[in-house]
Every structure is written in structure tokens, then in C-alpha cells.
Scaffold this active site. Structure first.
Site, mmCIF file in Angstrom:
data_model
loop_
_atom_site.group_PDB
_atom_site.id
_atom_site.type_symbol
_atom_site.label_atom_id
_atom_site.label_comp_id
_atom_site.label_asym_id
_atom_site.label_seq_id
_atom_site.Cartn_x
_atom_site.Cartn_y
_atom_site.Cartn_z
ATOM 1 N N THR A 29 -6.544 -9.201 -7.568
ATOM 2 C CA THR A 29 -5.479 -8.613 -8.389
ATOM 3 C C THR A 29 -4.113 -9.143 -7.966
ATOM 4 O O THR A 29 -3.328 -9.635 -8.796
ATOM 5 C CB THR A 29 -5.497 -7.073 -8.261
ATOM 6 O OG1 THR A 29 -6.780 -6.599 -8.625
ATOM 7 C CG2 THR A 29 -4.433 -6.430 -9.127
ATOM 8 N N GLU A 48 1.991 -2.316 -3.972
ATOM 9 C CA GLU A 48 0.594 -1.963 -4.231
ATOM 10 C C GLU A 48 0.091 -0.921 -3.246
ATOM 11 O O GLU A 48 0.605 -0.831 -2.116
ATOM 12 C CB GLU A 48 -0.289 -3.214 -4.093
ATOM 13 C CG GLU A 48 -0.825 -3.734 -5.384
ATOM 14 C CD GLU A 48 -1.717 -2.781 -6.172
ATOM 15 O OE1 GLU A 48 -1.683 -1.553 -5.966
ATOM 16 O OE2 GLU A 48 -2.452 -3.278 -7.019
ATOM 17 N N ASP A 59 -8.143 6.626 -6.181
ATOM 18 C CA ASP A 59 -8.982 7.605 -6.884
ATOM 19 C C ASP A 59 -10.473 7.464 -6.589
ATOM 20 O O ASP A 59 -10.940 6.422 -6.124
ATOM 21 C CB ASP A 59 -8.788 7.457 -8.401
ATOM 22 C CG ASP A 59 -9.474 6.202 -8.949
ATOM 23 O OD1 ASP A 59 -9.136 5.096 -8.488
ATOM 24 O OD2 ASP A 59 -10.357 6.343 -9.814
ATOM 25 N N ASP A 76 -7.674 -5.439 -1.551
ATOM 26 C CA ASP A 76 -9.103 -5.406 -1.236
ATOM 27 C C ASP A 76 -9.622 -6.849 -1.266
ATOM 28 O O ASP A 76 -9.405 -7.597 -0.318
ATOM 29 C CB ASP A 76 -9.775 -4.496 -2.282
ATOM 30 C CG ASP A 76 -11.209 -4.134 -1.947
ATOM 31 O OD1 ASP A 76 -11.903 -4.956 -1.338
ATOM 32 O OD2 ASP A 76 -11.656 -3.034 -2.297
ATOM 33 N N ARG A 120 -6.093 11.304 -6.724
ATOM 34 C CA ARG A 120 -4.902 10.465 -6.534
ATOM 35 C C ARG A 120 -3.745 11.267 -5.934
ATOM 36 O O ARG A 120 -2.877 10.725 -5.264
ATOM 37 C CB ARG A 120 -4.451 9.870 -7.871
ATOM 38 C CG ARG A 120 -5.392 8.835 -8.458
ATOM 39 C CD ARG A 120 -4.720 8.145 -9.624
ATOM 40 N NE ARG A 120 -5.636 7.438 -10.497
ATOM 41 C CZ ARG A 120 -6.017 6.172 -10.335
ATOM 42 N NH1 ARG A 120 -5.565 5.479 -9.323
ATOM 43 N NH2 ARG A 120 -6.840 5.600 -11.186
ATOM 44 N N GLY A 166 -2.659 3.060 -9.180
ATOM 45 C CA GLY A 166 -2.722 3.451 -7.774
ATOM 46 C C GLY A 166 -1.421 3.388 -6.997
ATOM 47 O O GLY A 166 -1.210 4.166 -6.070
ATOM 48 N N GLY A 179 -8.384 -9.108 -3.026
ATOM 49 C CA GLY A 179 -7.174 -9.918 -3.161
ATOM 50 C C GLY A 179 -6.979 -10.512 -4.548
ATOM 51 O O GLY A 179 -5.914 -11.047 -4.846
ATOM 52 N N LYS A 220 -7.398 -3.877 3.374
ATOM 53 C CA LYS A 220 -8.818 -3.903 3.768
ATOM 54 C C LYS A 220 -9.187 -5.362 3.965
ATOM 55 O O LYS A 220 -9.853 -5.978 3.133
ATOM 56 C CB LYS A 220 -9.637 -3.304 2.613
ATOM 57 C CG LYS A 220 -10.549 -2.187 3.003
ATOM 58 C CD LYS A 220 -11.434 -1.836 1.830
ATOM 59 C CE LYS A 220 -11.505 -0.356 1.623
ATOM 60 N NZ LYS A 220 -12.465 0.008 0.559
#
Ligand code: PRP
Length: 179
Positions: free
Chosen positions: A110, A102, A162, A106, A168, A48, A108, A134
């Protein structure tokens, strides 16, 4: 004849112009903060982050090196928040300044995992630049040093993000209305 698939029309959440203007501001801030750096290692998280990363890095004057992680969070045998490293970075980051890039934070998990790993490996400094935040979805704390845009909890696509691996390449951030 091939069966016609219903075409999904995304609505615009953040226009291409707004994204590119914000990227110029972020790049100026990063250049200022790393003015003394002769090698900033910029690490993206596949897939992403790629579109945002390329546009951001082309605006930087700071000398940079580029590397990538790839992670996966969901799948058979994984607990929520269990992040797997599918591709590790190639470079040694011990004693180096690292900027993690990044597309979206989201829950968090990752970024928390990667930030901890980079620090464990002895990076001199680790900062995070994320295009979207987010925040209402957050489950673990992740400090974002450079943020493009805070967003609501909507399903976003485009500019790296995606839907079933498609969209993307949209030059803007769109969202899909749920029925
Ligand atoms: C997305 C995004 C982050 C992660 C954020 O990647 O690019 O890496 O999810 O989610 P989190 O804050 O809940 O951990 P994804 O796993 O969808 O892979 P992709 O980049 O290949 O689309």
C-alpha cells in the site's frame, strides 16, 4: 431476544499512555524537521490512519493541510500486491512537502504504491510517518521516516485498526489471541 454474541476481549499490546507519549515525541521531531515549511500537506490513508492522524496533527505547530487516500488491496480480480486507489487526494501536491500518515506498514504494498504515486506527481518531498511497523511481513521496501513502534507479527486491533470493521475506536493497541 437478540442472540448474544461471544464478546472478544483484546489484550493490551501498547497502552494509550505509551501511544500518546510517543506521538508527542514524533510531533516534536516533525516540527523540528519542517521548521521552515509554511504548508505541509499531511495525507492519511483511510480508514485505519484516522485516529493516529488526528492525535498527531493536533500536536503539530507546523502549518498543515489535510487530505486522504483510500485504497484496497484484496478482492476479486486482484493479484497479491495489486493496490487499487478507491479515493484519490483532492489537492495538487506538485512542488509541495508531503507527509504520509499510516497506522501500520505490513507487506508494504500500500505505502510503496502511494509513495511512488506522490513522487510521480512531483511532490518536492515525501516522507512517511507510521504508528506501527510489522517488519517481518515486509515484501517490498518502504522507508519509514517517523515510526511509532516496531511490532511482532500479531493480529492487532484498536486505535484505527479493525477486526471485521470493529474495534477501531479502542484508545490503545490490542491483540487477539488465536485459538
Ligand atoms: C491497512 C493499513 C494499511 C495497509 C497496510 O489498511 O491501514 O493501509 O493495510 O498493509 P500493507 O503494508 O500489506 O499494504 P486496510 O487495507 O486494512 O484498510 P483500513 O485502513 O480501511 O482498515
Amino acid at each position: 431476544m437478540a442472540q448474544q454474541k461471544k464478546k472478544i476481549e483484546p489484550k493490551t499490546l501498547i497502552s494509550e499512555e505509551r501511544i500518546q507519549a510517543r506521538i508527542r515525541e514524533l510531533a516534536a521531531q516533525i516540527d523540528q524537521d519542517y521548521a521552515d515549511s509554511d504548508r505541509l500537506i499531511c495525507v492519511g490513508v483511510l480508514k485505519g490512519s484516522v485516529f493516529f492522524m488526528v492525535d498527531l496533527l493536533k500536536q503539530l505547530k507546523t502549518p498543515i493541510a489535510v487530505d486522504f487516500f483510500q485504497t484496497s488491496s484484496y478482492g476479486a480480480g486482484t493479484e497479491p500486491g495489486e493496490v487499487r486507489i478507491r479515493k484519490d487526494i483532492d489537492m495538487s501536491i506538485r512542488g509541495k512537502d508531503v507527509l504520509l500518515i499510516e497506522d501500520i506498514v505490513d507487506t508494504g504494498y500500500t505505502l510503496r504504491t502511494i509513495l511512488d504515486l506522490l513522487r510521480f506527481r512531483g511532490a518536492r518531498s515525501v516522507k512517511l510517518c507510521a504508528l506501527l511497523d510489522k517488519e517481518t511481513r515486509r515484501e517490498v521496501e518502504v522507508p519509514i521516516d517517523y515510526l511509532g513502534f516496531p511490532i511482532e507479527d500479531v493480529f492487532v486491533i484498536g486505535y484505527g485498526l479493525d477486526y471485521d470493521q470493529l474495534y477501531r475506536n479502542l484508545p490503545y493497541i490490542g491483540y487477539l489471541e488465536t485459538e
